[in-house]
Design a protein around this motif. Sequence first.
Motif, PDB file in Angstrom:
ATOM      1  N   GLY A  78       0.390  -0.781   0.104  1.00  0.00           N
ATOM      2  CA  GLY A  78      -0.516   0.431  -0.136  1.00  0.00           C
ATOM      3  C   GLY A  78       0.858   1.223  -0.210  1.00  0.00           C
ATOM      4  N   VAL A  79       0.423   2.514   0.151  1.00  0.00           N
ATOM      5  CA  VAL A  79       0.680   3.990  -0.360  1.00  0.00           C
ATOM      6  C   VAL A  79      -0.451   4.141   1.280  1.00  0.00           C
ATOM      7  N   MET A  80       0.978   4.903   1.808  1.00  0.00           N
ATOM      8  CA  MET A  80      -0.442   5.599   3.262  1.00  0.00           C
ATOM      9  C   MET A  80       1.199   6.721   3.432  1.00  0.00           C
ATOM     10  N   ALA A  81      -0.001   7.531   3.751  1.00  0.00           N
ATOM     11  CA  ALA A  81       0.524   9.275   4.315  1.00  0.00           C
ATOM     12  C   ALA A  81      -0.342   9.786   5.269  1.00  0.00           C
ATOM     13  N   SER A  82       0.256  10.569   6.032  1.00  0.00           N
ATOM     14  CA  SER A  82      -0.604  11.190   7.038  1.00  0.00           C
ATOM     15  C   SER A  82      -0.349  12.791   7.458  1.00  0.00           C
ATOM     16  N   VAL A  83      -1.003  13.670   7.772  1.00  0.00           N
ATOM     17  CA  VAL A  83      -0.644  14.758   8.355  1.00  0.00           C
ATOM     18  C   VAL A  83      -1.347  15.410   9.878  1.00  0.00           C
ATOM     19  N   VAL A  84       0.818  15.672  10.188  1.00  0.00           N
ATOM     20  CA  VAL A  84       0.700  16.167  11.138  1.00  0.00           C
ATOM     21  C   VAL A  84       0.377  17.608  11.382  1.00  0.00           C
ATOM     22  N   TRP A  85      -0.196  18.165  12.206  1.00  0.00           N
ATOM     23  CA  TRP A  85       0.128  19.369  12.493  1.00  0.00           C
ATOM     24  C   TRP A  85      -0.594  19.874  13.600  1.00  0.00           C
ATOM     25  N   LYS A  86       1.127  21.379  14.321  1.00  0.00           N
ATOM     26  CA  LYS A  86       1.091  21.607  15.659  1.00  0.00           C
ATOM     27  C   LYS A  86       1.147  19.669  16.925  1.00  0.00           C
ATOM     28  N   GLY A  87       1.529  18.735  16.212  1.00  0.00           N
ATOM     29  CA  GLY A  87       2.378  18.200  16.900  1.00  0.00           C
ATOM     30  C   GLY A  87       0.823  16.537  16.926  1.00  0.00           C
ATOM     31  N   GLU A  88       0.128  16.619  16.246  1.00  0.00           N
ATOM     32  CA  GLU A  88      -0.658  15.501  16.340  1.00  0.00           C
ATOM     33  C   GLU A  88      -1.558  15.372  14.959  1.00  0.00           C
ATOM     34  N   THR A  89      -1.592  13.685  14.522  1.00  0.00           N
ATOM     35  CA  THR A  89      -1.823  13.259  13.413  1.00  0.00           C
ATOM     36  C   THR A  89      -3.674  13.964  13.204  1.00  0.00           C
ATOM     37  N   VAL A  90      -3.798  14.741  11.992  1.00  0.00           N
ATOM     38  CA  VAL A  90      -4.809  14.847  12.151  1.00  0.00           C
ATOM     39  C   VAL A  90      -5.890  14.260  10.032  1.00  0.00           C
ATOM     40  N   ALA A  91      -4.650  13.795  10.268  1.00  0.00           N
ATOM     41  CA  ALA A  91      -4.876  12.739   8.613  1.00  0.00           C
ATOM     42  C   ALA A  91      -4.840  11.632   7.825  1.00  0.00           C
ATOM     43  N   GLY A  92      -5.165  10.954   8.157  1.00  0.00           N
ATOM     44  CA  GLY A  92      -4.165   9.751   7.342  1.00  0.00           C
ATOM     45  C   GLY A  92      -4.651   8.887   6.235  1.00  0.00           C
ATOM     46  N   ILE A  93      -4.404   8.180   5.237  1.00  0.00           N
ATOM     47  CA  ILE A  93      -4.592   8.089   3.823  1.00  0.00           C
ATOM     48  C   ILE A  93      -3.827   6.816   3.753  1.00  0.00           C
ATOM     49  N   ILE A  94      -4.126   5.767   3.586  1.00  0.00           N
ATOM     50  CA  ILE A  94      -3.913   3.851   3.266  1.00  0.00           C
ATOM     51  C   ILE A  94      -4.582   4.181   2.078  1.00  0.00           C
ATOM     52  N   TYR A  95      -4.032   3.655   0.326  1.00  0.00           N
ATOM     53  CA  TYR A  95      -4.342   3.800  -0.823  1.00  0.00           C
ATOM     54  C   TYR A  95      -4.039   2.345  -1.202  1.00  0.00           C
ATOM     55  N   ASP A  96      -4.516   1.391  -1.442  1.00  0.00           N
ATOM     56  CA  ASP A  96      -4.407   0.476  -1.999  1.00  0.00           C
ATOM     57  C   ASP A  96      -4.111  -0.002  -3.215  1.00  0.00           C
ATOM     58  N   PRO A  97      -3.420   0.430  -3.793  1.00  0.00           N
ATOM     59  CA  PRO A  97      -3.289   0.149  -5.380  1.00  0.00           C
ATOM     60  C   PRO A  97      -4.565  -1.089  -5.986  1.00  0.00           C
ATOM     61  N   MET A  98      -3.777  -2.088  -5.325  1.00  0.00           N
ATOM     62  CA  MET A  98      -4.732  -3.582  -6.422  1.00  0.00           C
ATOM     63  C   MET A  98      -5.848  -2.992  -6.510  1.00  0.00           C
ATOM     64  N   GLY A  99      -6.714  -2.399  -5.641  1.00  0.00           N
ATOM     65  CA  GLY A  99      -7.737  -2.816  -5.496  1.00  0.00           C
ATOM     66  C   GLY A  99      -8.521  -1.555  -6.008  1.00  0.00           C
ATOM     67  N   ASP A 100      -7.623  -0.114  -5.809  1.00  0.00           N
ATOM     68  CA  ASP A 100      -7.937   0.668  -6.238  1.00  0.00           C
ATOM     69  C   ASP A 100      -8.666   2.340  -5.192  1.00  0.00           C
ATOM     70  N   ASP A 101      -8.589   1.891  -4.305  1.00  0.00           N
ATOM     71  CA  ASP A 101      -9.307   2.722  -2.792  1.00  0.00           C
ATOM     72  C   ASP A 101      -8.811   2.935  -1.933  1.00  0.00           C
ATOM     73  N   TRP A 102      -9.350   4.064  -1.307  1.00  0.00           N
ATOM     74  CA  TRP A 102      -8.769   4.219   0.150  1.00  0.00           C
ATOM     75  C   TRP A 102      -9.628   4.028   0.928  1.00  0.00           C
ATOM     76  N   VAL A 103      -8.613   3.505   2.274  1.00  0.00           N
ATOM     77  CA  VAL A 103      -9.326   3.702   3.811  1.00  0.00           C
ATOM     78  C   VAL A 103      -8.673   5.560   4.192  1.00  0.00           C
ATOM     79  N   LEU A 104      -9.339   6.189   4.675  1.00  0.00           N
ATOM     80  CA  LEU A 104      -8.693   7.587   4.937  1.00  0.00           C
ATOM     81  C   LEU A 104      -9.293   7.995   6.119  1.00  0.00           C
ATOM     82  N   ALA A 105      -9.305   8.853   6.894  1.00  0.00           N
ATOM     83  CA  ALA A 105      -9.877   9.633   8.563  1.00  0.00           C
ATOM     84  C   ALA A 105      -8.887  10.974   8.396  1.00  0.00           C
ATOM     85  N   GLU A 106      -9.904  11.780   9.076  1.00  0.00           N
ATOM     86  CA  GLU A 106      -9.513  13.146   9.306  1.00  0.00           C
ATOM     87  C   GLU A 106      -9.904  12.837  11.077  1.00  0.00           C
ATOM     88  N   LYS A 107      -8.927  13.322  11.694  1.00  0.00           N
ATOM     89  CA  LYS A 107      -9.193  13.455  13.535  1.00  0.00           C
ATOM     90  C   LYS A 107     -10.513  13.849  13.826  1.00  0.00           C
TER      91      LYS A 107
END
Length: 275
Positions: A110-139
């Motif tokens: 998978g391909v993963m990214a997170s957004v850290v703002w002022k020392g806190e994780t506020v967003a996360g994304i996990i992309y599955d290239p084989m399934g062509d979809d994402w699991v994601l969240a904002e705090k």
Amino acid sequence: MPSPLDITRLAELLRLAAKSEILPRFRRLGSGDIRAKSEPTDLVTEADVEAERMIRRELREWAPDAVFIGEESVAADPALLGTLADAELAVVVDPVDGTFNFASGIPAFGVMASVVWKGETVAGIIYDPMGDDWVLAEKGAGAFLRRADGEAIRLAVADSRPLDAMVGMASPGYFLGKDREQLLSNLAKVRFFANYRCAAHEYRTFAGGHVDFVLYNKLMPWDHLAGSLIAAEAGGYVARFDGSSYRPLHVDGGLLIATDKDSWQLLRREIIGAI
């Protein structure tokens, strides 16, 4: 807490990097395209390097103030990881999570990214290239499976179950010596456990309600920031082995995530024990 970056745009960037730099190399890597880093099973491929380079370049165009923390960038310059401590805004990227699988031709990466703002994780994304979809969240906004056609499905962890009925994901590889022996012995108390060698898919499996826990010892931010936020937003209970909160700067102390606090405490007592 909304992300200061547009996570839909970031999600699309991960997809573009996968389609441009990762998938064309899947099962087509030459011997010179794969290298070992810290140990023979810790691999990097040209797909990792080129995907991260592309993501970094594109981010600089539309988010020039964001500090970029990529797994391969840190491998080349370990001091870069320390810049996360003082960054007001950072994007943490794992260009190919599950590189061993990718290099072996196994379609679990998978391909993963997170957004850290002022020392806190506020967003996360996990992309599955084989399934062509994402699991994601904002705090504070829940966790979702989002498909390429725009369909979004809210995710929720499984209902709690007795210890002997639990199914989980555990990564014993970074426990050493007697600790590993004890952990493996203790894991006999659950129904069964697996290890995909890919945190991206392990977190997706947990957030989708298919397993009851995930357990890790080594904590690098690109491996766990996105997934732990997604797990929490899907209703899971997230804490390090000592019960403390998991923060972006933590690289040790272990991580146990369960469907609820009672299940977490049960797993902490029976599986982690005195380790």
